[in-house]
Design a protein around this motif. Structure first.
Motif, short mmCIF file in Angstrom:
data_model
loop_
_atom_site.label_atom_id
_atom_site.label_comp_id
_atom_site.label_asym_id
_atom_site.label_seq_id
_atom_site.Cartn_x
_atom_site.Cartn_y
_atom_site.Cartn_z
N LYS A 21 47.06 -136.59 47.96
CA LYS A 21 48.16 -137.56 47.90
C LYS A 21 47.64 -138.96 47.61
CE LYS A 21 51.98 -139.26 50.72
NZ LYS A 21 52.59 -139.19 52.06
N GLY A 22 46.57 -139.36 48.28
CA GLY A 22 45.99 -140.68 48.06
C GLY A 22 45.52 -140.87 46.64
N TYR A 23 44.82 -139.86 46.10
CA TYR A 23 44.35 -139.99 44.72
C TYR A 23 45.51 -139.98 43.74
CZ TYR A 23 42.07 -139.79 40.36
OH TYR A 23 41.70 -140.11 39.08
N PHE A 24 46.52 -139.17 43.99
CA PHE A 24 47.67 -139.11 43.09
C PHE A 24 48.35 -140.48 43.01
CE2 PHE A 24 52.13 -138.48 42.10
CZ PHE A 24 52.05 -137.72 40.96
N VAL A 54 40.23 -141.95 26.82
CA VAL A 54 39.12 -141.62 27.71
C VAL A 54 39.49 -141.98 29.15
CG1 VAL A 54 36.73 -142.16 28.30
CG2 VAL A 54 37.38 -141.84 25.91
N LEU A 55 40.07 -143.16 29.35
CA LEU A 55 40.45 -143.59 30.70
C LEU A 55 41.53 -142.69 31.29
CD1 LEU A 55 40.41 -147.47 30.29
CD2 LEU A 55 38.81 -146.05 31.59
N ILE A 56 42.48 -142.28 30.47
CA ILE A 56 43.52 -141.37 30.96
C ILE A 56 42.89 -140.04 31.36
CG2 ILE A 56 45.56 -140.03 30.27
CD1 ILE A 56 46.44 -142.51 28.65
N ALA A 57 41.99 -139.53 30.55
CA ALA A 57 41.30 -138.27 30.89
C ALA A 57 40.52 -138.42 32.19
CB ALA A 57 40.37 -137.86 29.75
N LEU A 58 39.87 -139.56 32.38
CA LEU A 58 39.11 -139.80 33.62
C LEU A 58 40.02 -139.88 34.84
CD1 LEU A 58 36.39 -142.33 32.40
CD2 LEU A 58 36.09 -139.91 33.01
N LEU A 59 41.27 -140.26 34.64
CA LEU A 59 42.23 -140.28 35.75
C LEU A 59 42.76 -138.88 36.05
CD1 LEU A 59 44.33 -143.48 35.00
CD2 LEU A 59 42.85 -143.09 36.98
N PRO A 62 40.02 -135.70 38.00
CA PRO A 62 39.94 -135.49 39.46
C PRO A 62 41.13 -134.72 40.04
CG PRO A 62 39.28 -137.71 38.93
CD PRO A 62 39.83 -137.12 37.67
N ILE A 63 42.30 -134.85 39.43
CA ILE A 63 43.47 -134.08 39.89
C ILE A 63 43.20 -132.59 39.70
CG2 ILE A 63 45.91 -133.58 39.45
CD1 ILE A 63 46.20 -136.58 38.69
N ILE A 64 42.66 -132.23 38.57
CA ILE A 64 42.33 -130.83 38.29
C ILE A 64 41.26 -130.35 39.26
CG2 ILE A 64 41.32 -129.26 36.57
CD1 ILE A 64 42.65 -131.12 34.43
N VAL A 65 40.23 -131.15 39.50
CA VAL A 65 39.15 -130.78 40.42
C VAL A 65 39.70 -130.58 41.84
CG1 VAL A 65 37.03 -131.62 41.52
CG2 VAL A 65 37.32 -131.84 39.05
#
Length: 103
Positions: A21-24, A54-59, A62-65
């Motif tokens: 939740k915090g990361y989202f 690239v920045l969007i992919a980096l965001l 972590p959701i997938i991980v």
């Protein structure tokens, strides 16, 4: 008879929910800022996504991980894709309720 998590298993699952939740919330706010200010920050120009992509992919990575890391505390079966922002109510694999009896 219905099975429930032990308090320790429940605590591990709630920590995952809090991290997810915090990361989202962070990623959602960052994505809005990136999209609104991308042209002012020089991250996108016309037809090219460039650094913005690239920045969007980096965001998103972590959701997938985080989703891939979530496993049922009782049986160890992956349940990440069964979850959304919070853990599901019950594991589809072993049927345990994903909370402790006292919750």
């Amino acid at each position: 008879m219905a099975s429930y998590l032990t308090p320790e298993q429940n605590q591990r699952l709630r920590r995952w929910e809090a991290a997810n939740k915090g990361y989202f919330i962070f990623a959602f706010a960052a994505l809005i800022i990136l999209l609104v200010f991308s042209s002012q920050l020089g991250l996108s120009s016309g037809d090219s996504w460039g650094p913005l992509g690239v920045l969007i992919a980096l965001l998103v990575i972590p959701i997938i991980v985080l989703q891939l890391q979530l496993k049922c505390p009782a049986c160890g079966h992956p349940i990440g894709w069964q979850a959304k922002l919070m853990a599901p109510d019950q594991c589809r694999h072993c049927g345990v309720f994903l909370r402790s009896r006292s919750d």
